[in-house]
Design a protein around this motif. Structure first.
Motif, PDB file in Angstrom:
ATOM      1  N   VAL A 290      -2.770  -3.215  -5.980  1.00 51.68           N
ATOM      2  CA  VAL A 290      -3.256  -2.089  -6.784  1.00 51.68           C
ATOM      3  C   VAL A 290      -3.566  -0.892  -5.906  1.00 51.68           C
ATOM      4  N   ALA A 291      -3.927  -1.121  -4.649  1.00 49.23           N
ATOM      5  CA  ALA A 291      -4.164   0.003  -3.738  1.00 49.23           C
ATOM      6  C   ALA A 291      -2.896   0.833  -3.562  1.00 49.23           C
ATOM      7  N   VAL A 292      -1.764   0.142  -3.345  1.00 50.00           N
ATOM      8  CA  VAL A 292      -0.508   0.872  -3.179  1.00 50.00           C
ATOM      9  C   VAL A 292      -0.005   1.410  -4.513  1.00 50.00           C
ATOM     10  N   SER A 293      -0.350   0.751  -5.616  1.00 54.06           N
ATOM     11  CA  SER A 293      -0.036   1.328  -6.923  1.00 54.06           C
ATOM     12  C   SER A 293      -0.728   2.680  -7.091  1.00 54.06           C
ATOM     13  N   ALA A 294      -1.979   2.763  -6.648  1.00 54.11           N
ATOM     14  CA  ALA A 294      -2.692   4.041  -6.716  1.00 54.11           C
ATOM     15  C   ALA A 294      -2.044   5.068  -5.792  1.00 54.11           C
TER      16      ALA A 294
END
Length: 456
Positions: free
Chosen positions: A385-389
C-alpha cells in the motif's frame, strides 16, 4: 472473550465493553472479531494517558465502518450460462485521506473478511505516513480455472457496480489475492468506459504502460524483507546465511523470497494451498515463478525438475521445517499455536507477517512470550500500500519514477514504520512488542485527526 489488560481496571472494562458490542453487532464474523480484539489489547495504557479518546468515542467510531456495500455481480461463462457472485466494498475510515485498500477475488470472501481487512488497512495506511484512509473490497468469485474472457466479463460486471463509489479523491482500490495486473486492467478499462475521460489515479497496481508504478509488483514482498532487516539489526544480526521458510507462492511470497535471496538468505521452503516443497539447496525461484506465474501450475510440479527436493501434501506442515526466519505470506490464520510452538522450539529468530493477519492471536502471544522478533502485518505487510500511494502521487503529478527511486522511498517508509512502532511500544510500556507498537502508532495518527475533524 477476555483481554490482556489489568484486572478490574476501568480502561480494561471499557475495552471489554467495546469488544462485546462489536461481537453483538457483527455476529458470525470471527475474523473481524479477531482483528478488533488484537487491536484493543494494545489500547489500555493509551486510554489511561489520553482520556480524550474515550470522551470523543473514538474506539466506538473506529470499529464501525463508514459504509459497507454489498452487490450482485452477474456474468456469463464460456458455455453461455449466467453466473451470479456477490461483491463487497467496505469504506472503513477516510480521516487521513481517500479510502485505500485492495480487492480480493476468492471463494472465502464474505462481509466479515472484508471488514477485518478494511479495519487493519486503516491503521496500516496510517503507519505509512501517506495521506490515505482504509478500505477493502472483493468478491466470492474464484478466478482459478477461468478463461481470460470469463475473468474479463466478471471484472467488467464487478466494476459496473463498484464504480459508483470510486474516485481518485474518494476511494482508490488496488489488487489483492486473485487480483493482479490483468484484473486491474480490465476494471480500469470498464471504469473509463462508464465514466469517460481518463483518471489513472482511481486504481493502483496498473500496468506501467498506462500509469502503473515500477516496483509495485515487488513492493509487499520487498517491504516484508526490509522490515525483517530492521528486526534483525535490533539484535546486531543480518539476513545473510539465515535459513528461511516462506509460506505461499503468490506475488507476496515470490518477491519476499527474491529479496531475501538477494540479501544472502537461504530460502528452503515455500507452499501453495495443496502442499509445500523443501529444497535444502535453496529454492530455485525462477522455476517457482515459471510454475506459478507463467503456467498457473501447482507447487508440487517443482520436484519434477529438482528431484533432490521433496513435496509434502498439506500446506500447514511447512512450519515444521526448521528455520531461523519464518514469513507467513499466504492467508489469514495459517500459523496457529501448534505451529508457533514448533517454530519457537526449533530456534526461530524472527517471524514477519507478509500476509494479512496470518497468525492466530494465540500464536502471536506464544511467539512474543518466547522472545521471538515479531513483525505484525500492519507494519511488515505495508510495503504494497505504501507503493500504491506512491503510484497515486505519480499519477497526480503525471510523472513516472524509476524502479530505484520507488524502491528507495519504499525502504525509507518501512524504516520509519519500524522506528515509529518501536517508539510507540516503548512510550506505552510495551517494549519489544511491535504488535502493540504498530497498533498504537497507527491509532494515534487516526484518532488525533478524528478529534480535529469533529463528530463525522
Amino acid at each position: 472473550m477476555s483481554f490482556s489488560v489489568s484486572a478490574g481496571s476501568e480502561a480494561g472494562a471499557y475495552l471489554q465493553s467495546v469488544y462485546e458490542s462489536v461481537v453483538r453487532r457483527n455476529p458470525q464474523e470471527p475474523e473481524f472479531h479477531q482483528a478488533v480484539q488484537e487491536f484493543l489489547e494494545s489500547m489500555e495504557p493509551v486510554l489511561v494517558r489520553h482520556p480524550e479518546y474515550r470522551k470523543h468515542a473514538i474506539l466506538e467510531r473506529l470499529v464501525e465502518p463508514d459504509r459497507l456495500v454489498s452487490f450482485r455481480v452477474p456474468w456469463v461463462d464460456d458455455q453461455g450460462r449466467v453466473q451470479v457472485n456477490r461483491g463487497f466494498r467496505v469504506q472503513f475510515n477516510s480521516t487521513l485521506g481517500p479510502y485505500k485498500g485492495g480487492i480480493r477475488f476468492h471463494p472465502t470472501v464474505n462481509a466479515g473478511i472484508i471488514k477485518f481487512l478494511g479495519f487493519e488497512q486503516t491503521f496500516k495506511n496510517a503507519l505509512t505516513g501517506q495521506p490515505i484512509g482504509g478500505g477493502k473490497g472483493g468478491s466470492d468469485f474464484d478466478p482459478k480455472g477461468k478463461s481470460d474472457l470469463e475473468i474479463m466479463r466478471f471484472t467488467q460486471s464487478f466494476m459496473t457496480e463498484l464504480q459508483k463509489y470510486l474516485g481518485p479523491d474518494v476511494d482508490v482500490p488496488a489488487g489483492d489475492i486473485g487480483v493482479g495486473a490483468r484484473e486491474i486492467g480490465y476494471m480500469f478499462g470498464q471504469y473509463k468506459r462508464i465514466r469517460g475521460g481518463n483518471e489513472p489515479g482511481v486504481l493502483t497496481g496498473k500496468g506501467v504502460q498506462y500509469g502503473g508504478s515500477l516496483g509495485r509488483t515487488e513492493a509487499t514482498g520487498y517491504g516484508c524483507i526490509y522490515f525483517v532487516q530492521e528486526l534483525l539489526a535490533s539484535r546486531g544480526l543480518e539476513l545473510d546465511g539465515r535459513r528461511t521458510v516462506v509460506s505461499g507462492s503468490g506475488n507476496v511470497s515470490i518477491y519476499a523470497m527474491q529479496k531475501a535471496q538477494e540479501l544472502g538468505a537461504l530460502v528452503v521452503a515455500c507452499s501453495d494451498s495443496a502442499g509445500y516443497i523443501v529444497d535444502p539447496r535453496g529454492i530455485d525461484l525462477e522455476l517457482v515463478k515459471r510454475i506459478k506465474l507463467s503456467e498457473g501450475g501447482r507447487i508440487s510440479e517443482y520436484v519434477r525438475e529438482r528431484p533432490h527436493a521433496s513435496y509434502h501434501a498439506g500446506s500447514g506442515g511447512i512450519w515444521s521445517v526448521p528455520c531461523e526466519i519464518a514469513l507467513p505470506c499466504a492467508t489469514q490464520n495459517e500459523l496457529d499455536a501448534a505451529a508457533a510452538r514448533q517454530l519457537a522450539s526449533a530456534g526461530v529468530i524472527a517471524v514477519a507477517e507478509g500476509a494479512n493477519m496470518p497468525c492466530t492471536l494465540e500464536a502471536v502471544h506464544l511467539l512474543l512470550a518466547a522472545g521471538v522478533l515479531f513483525g505484525p502485518a500492519k507494519a511488515a505487510n505495508a510495503g504494497g500500500v505504501a507503493v500504491s500511494a506512491l503510484e497515486m502521487a505519480q499519477n497526480s503529478m503525471r510523472l513516472s519514477w524509476s524502479f530505484e527511486e520507488v524502491d528507495r522511498r519504499l525502504h525509507a517508509i518501512i524504516r520509519d514504520i519500524y522506528r515509529n512502532s518501536v517508539d510507540a511500544a516503548e512510550a506505552y510500556g510495551f517494549q519489544g512488542n511491535l504488535v502493540a507498537g504498530a497498533n498504537i502508532a497507527g491509532f494515534r495518527k487516526v484518532a488525533d485527526a478524528m478529534i480535529l475533524q469533529g463528530v463525522v
